[in-house]
Design a protein around this motif. Sequence first.
Motif, PDB file in Angstrom:
ATOM      1  N   HIS A 100      54.655  47.818  40.927  1.00  0.00           N
ATOM      2  CA  HIS A 100      53.334  47.197  40.779  1.00  0.00           C
ATOM      3  C   HIS A 100      52.340  48.195  40.210  1.00  0.00           C
ATOM      4  O   HIS A 100      51.972  49.152  40.868  1.00  0.00           O
ATOM      5  CB  HIS A 100      52.848  46.653  42.137  1.00  0.00           C
ATOM      6  CG  HIS A 100      51.752  45.643  41.999  1.00  0.00           C
ATOM      7  ND1 HIS A 100      51.587  44.594  42.888  1.00  0.00           N
ATOM      8  CD2 HIS A 100      50.771  45.493  41.085  1.00  0.00           C
ATOM      9  CE1 HIS A 100      50.550  43.851  42.521  1.00  0.00           C
ATOM     10  NE2 HIS A 100      50.044  44.376  41.427  1.00  0.00           N
ATOM     11  N   TRP A 101      51.901  47.946  38.988  1.00  0.00           N
ATOM     12  CA  TRP A 101      51.019  48.845  38.267  1.00  0.00           C
ATOM     13  C   TRP A 101      49.635  48.244  38.069  1.00  0.00           C
ATOM     14  O   TRP A 101      49.476  47.031  37.980  1.00  0.00           O
ATOM     15  CB  TRP A 101      51.590  49.145  36.870  1.00  0.00           C
ATOM     16  CG  TRP A 101      52.615  50.232  36.883  1.00  0.00           C
ATOM     17  CD1 TRP A 101      53.964  50.095  37.086  1.00  0.00           C
ATOM     18  CD2 TRP A 101      52.369  51.620  36.684  1.00  0.00           C
ATOM     19  NE1 TRP A 101      54.583  51.311  37.030  1.00  0.00           N
ATOM     20  CE2 TRP A 101      53.624  52.270  36.785  1.00  0.00           C
ATOM     21  CE3 TRP A 101      51.238  52.390  36.429  1.00  0.00           C
ATOM     22  CZ2 TRP A 101      53.765  53.649  36.636  1.00  0.00           C
ATOM     23  CZ3 TRP A 101      51.373  53.756  36.274  1.00  0.00           C
ATOM     24  CH2 TRP A 101      52.634  54.377  36.382  1.00  0.00           C
ATOM     25  N   LEU A 102      48.653  49.147  37.959  1.00  0.00           N
ATOM     26  CA  LEU A 102      47.289  48.754  37.596  1.00  0.00           C
ATOM     27  C   LEU A 102      46.951  49.473  36.303  1.00  0.00           C
ATOM     28  O   LEU A 102      47.013  50.705  36.245  1.00  0.00           O
ATOM     29  CB  LEU A 102      46.308  49.159  38.704  1.00  0.00           C
ATOM     30  CG  LEU A 102      44.809  48.956  38.456  1.00  0.00           C
ATOM     31  CD1 LEU A 102      44.473  47.479  38.289  1.00  0.00           C
ATOM     32  CD2 LEU A 102      43.999  49.534  39.617  1.00  0.00           C
ATOM     33  N   CYS A 103      46.677  48.726  35.248  1.00  0.00           N
ATOM     34  CA  CYS A 103      46.233  49.409  34.038  1.00  0.00           C
ATOM     35  C   CYS A 103      45.200  48.596  33.288  1.00  0.00           C
ATOM     36  O   CYS A 103      45.045  47.390  33.504  1.00  0.00           O
ATOM     37  CB  CYS A 103      47.384  49.823  33.135  1.00  0.00           C
ATOM     38  SG  CYS A 103      48.646  48.622  32.893  1.00  0.00           S
ATOM     39  N   SER A 104      44.514  49.294  32.402  1.00  0.00           N
ATOM     40  CA  SER A 104      43.429  48.658  31.657  1.00  0.00           C
ATOM     41  C   SER A 104      44.002  47.746  30.579  1.00  0.00           C
ATOM     42  O   SER A 104      45.018  48.055  29.961  1.00  0.00           O
ATOM     43  CB  SER A 104      42.557  49.739  31.018  1.00  0.00           C
ATOM     44  OG  SER A 104      41.644  49.146  30.132  1.00  0.00           O
ATOM     45  N   GLU A 105      43.322  46.630  30.345  1.00  0.00           N
ATOM     46  CA  GLU A 105      43.752  45.730  29.264  1.00  0.00           C
ATOM     47  C   GLU A 105      42.922  45.970  28.003  1.00  0.00           C
ATOM     48  O   GLU A 105      43.092  45.282  27.014  1.00  0.00           O
ATOM     49  CB  GLU A 105      43.612  44.276  29.708  1.00  0.00           C
ATOM     50  CG  GLU A 105      42.207  43.965  30.173  1.00  0.00           C
ATOM     51  CD  GLU A 105      42.122  42.598  30.833  1.00  0.00           C
ATOM     52  OE1 GLU A 105      42.952  41.735  30.512  1.00  0.00           O
ATOM     53  OE2 GLU A 105      41.212  42.410  31.662  1.00  0.00           O
ATOM     54  N   SER A 106      42.012  46.955  28.068  1.00  0.00           N
ATOM     55  CA  SER A 106      41.154  47.186  26.902  1.00  0.00           C
ATOM     56  C   SER A 106      41.294  48.571  26.283  1.00  0.00           C
ATOM     57  O   SER A 106      40.807  48.815  25.191  1.00  0.00           O
ATOM     58  CB  SER A 106      39.687  46.923  27.268  1.00  0.00           C
ATOM     59  OG  SER A 106      39.404  47.451  28.541  1.00  0.00           O
ATOM     60  N   THR A 107      42.003  49.485  26.982  1.00  0.00           N
ATOM     61  CA  THR A 107      42.199  50.794  26.350  1.00  0.00           C
ATOM     62  C   THR A 107      43.535  50.809  25.617  1.00  0.00           C
ATOM     63  O   THR A 107      44.481  50.110  25.999  1.00  0.00           O
ATOM     64  CB  THR A 107      42.190  51.941  27.376  1.00  0.00           C
ATOM     65  OG1 THR A 107      43.296  51.757  28.271  1.00  0.00           O
ATOM     66  CG2 THR A 107      40.894  51.981  28.154  1.00  0.00           C
ATOM     67  N   ALA A 108      43.636  51.622  24.584  1.00  0.00           N
ATOM     68  CA  ALA A 108      44.871  51.706  23.804  1.00  0.00           C
ATOM     69  C   ALA A 108      46.039  52.124  24.686  1.00  0.00           C
ATOM     70  O   ALA A 108      47.127  51.545  24.630  1.00  0.00           O
ATOM     71  CB  ALA A 108      44.682  52.697  22.667  1.00  0.00           C
TER      72      ALA A 108
END
Lengths: 249, 485
Positions: free
Chosen positions: A103-111
């Motif tokens: 289960h990961w959390l990452c940005s949907e707007s950074t490259a």
Amino acid sequence: MSNTRDRILARLRAAQHIRAQAHCGSGQSATHQTAHGQHGVCDTATGKAAVAPSADHAEPLSEDDLQLFISLLQAAHAEVICSNNAEWPRNLQEALEPRALTHWLCSESTASGMRWSAHLHQYSQTAVTITHYPTTMEAFKAQLFNDIQAAITDANGGIAETGSLLLEPSADEPRLMSLVPPLHVALIKRSQIVSRFANLLAHNRWETQPMPSNILLISGPSKTADIQQTLAYGAHGPKELVVVVLLDA
Amino acid sequence: MNFRQQADEALNDQALRENFKGAMRFLRDKRRSAFNDEGHFQCLQGQSQRIREEALQHLPELLEQLETNCTANGIHVHWAEDAAEACILIAGIIQSHQGRQVVKGKSMASEEIGLNHALEQQGIQCIESDMGEFIVQLAGETPSHIIMPAIHKSKEQIAHLFEDKLVGVHYTDQVDELIGIGRRALREKFYEADIGISGVNFAIAESGTLCLVENEGNGRMSTTVPPVHIAIAGIEKVIPRLTDLPPLLSVLTRSATGQIITTYVNLISSPRKPGEKDGPLEVHLVLLDNGRSRMYLDQQLQKTLLCIRCGACMNHCPVYTRIGGHAYGSVYPGPIGQIVMPQIEGLQKHGEMTDACSLNGACGEVCPVGIPLPDLIRRLREEKSSAPLSTAPLPDVLEQLKGRGSHRTRFEAASWFIWKFIYQSPRIYQTVTWLISRLRWLMPPLPRAWTRYRTLPRPAANSLHEILLQRSQNGQQTTDRQRKS
């Protein structure tokens, strides 16, 4: 309450006034001698005399400083992966495979956030859930605290003398991404790393703009020696910090 | 129990002495290895001292600048005259948000004002989140060291404490497991808290920024997760510029824990801005006076305000090493406590601890901002036994030190008067020393307070004056004989 404020300030100013009069009378000087140079500025790492860094003169990072950056992070129990712009998702995934994170959390707007999501979807051996930070933290607080195992963010800079990452949380990558999940991955470009903390400040010149609401220096996973001076990791912040250094960026 | 009794009890507590001895040696060694050499320390100390002195010199202007810039950034700034006002202020903010659960990052200023107790009385629960403070709170105690609050406890003691006080916890003395237990217990608190309270290491005037340093992450948790953050800072914490941070932080972390930097350096300038997704919705800064503006009045004692709360002085103090923090019976122990406490709460209450000093000077040597601690301790010792100031009316601003002369006894005053009388006259001095050396068998036993830990010295048969006179006469006779032969 404004009375309290005025009283306190009045007392402080009155003291200054009396001291100023006393100094005029006795001709005392309040200057101090320094053993090192007129500026009295020291290099924090060595204690030798130094000149305050200027904003425009940005030296490329020396190999020694890069090694210092890496070794200090490792000494603080961070894992450092040296990679490049093309291959870092693959290198990172290989390094993290044994941990079997699902289960990961990452940005949907950074490259980098988007590249990591895409890579996991395509190459992960096990089923992986990828969550993006909603409009407010409150909207997914339980998930953030209980389910998310790892988060990935960019770093905005680094300091070699202390082995530190600079993070400037934003709407794209909010503050808690680098704090709540037990594992934090930070991506940093070699070109972003400077030699000294003073250089970092000279480079960013935050005092000339409205300050970012939060600026962070992170130098390792969370730790404490509060129990019998014995070092232990993962006190409240991430138990693991993985730093990916992009050597060609 | 007074200070002497507490110190006595501590001296007889072997376990406590072992714990402290080991812990202080550990911290001293860490500090030493964090500086490359003495030159490294001297240079950083010089620079840090200048920065702190400059800040003190311009204290009122910097506080106003700090207030202006914090306010522009969206931080609410409050001022508190004393502990009571600060507690009322903070309780008021909490109650305006119907806050019930407060989580606190480490703050000695909050200990100073007795915040936890004051909030409890209002039905507000305040949980300490720093691991050491959490342990000490569970045990119903106060911190014994300003940087490592549970330094007086062994891991076995902590293991028993967790087993007793925490639900569903089994005994383990493995440090990793104990930290894991603390992490789980406190994670719930961070999650649920309505309010987060923290201290401030440095408040930067030019940018309206609060700088907090830590290793655990509980400070970031307390100042980021709850919707309201209240920061409390003594008025002396303000510094002019962001560029003052590198030297000050480098000397603070090295002096405190022997680190070149702490795991987290947290610069907070505003609450959650529009468009941002986390961070507190409201940030409050409480500027605490509590005797500091009075310290500022005195040219010498204002140096007390240079302190950056690193703890190096107490780590190097031979008295603190032997009696530990609790024996002082005060919020701030050790050398810094000896100068701060009498000035905040008066010499009547805290005069005794100024005697707990061998004047060895180690504290002054290691102070990263050059506070002349031995001089200030000595000054306060004099103040507590001094005669009252002259009857001439003092200007409004110059107040006498609280409790000045409160420890003055007729016996001590008379003793010094007699001593002065004897030593000022060579003839009287010679007579008295002659009497003592000839009548030494008749000397009364010295008070038990002296002889309990020391061997009673016996006056010699001849005074030093007589011995030297005799020697020079013998020498003259030898020379005369040599000349004759």
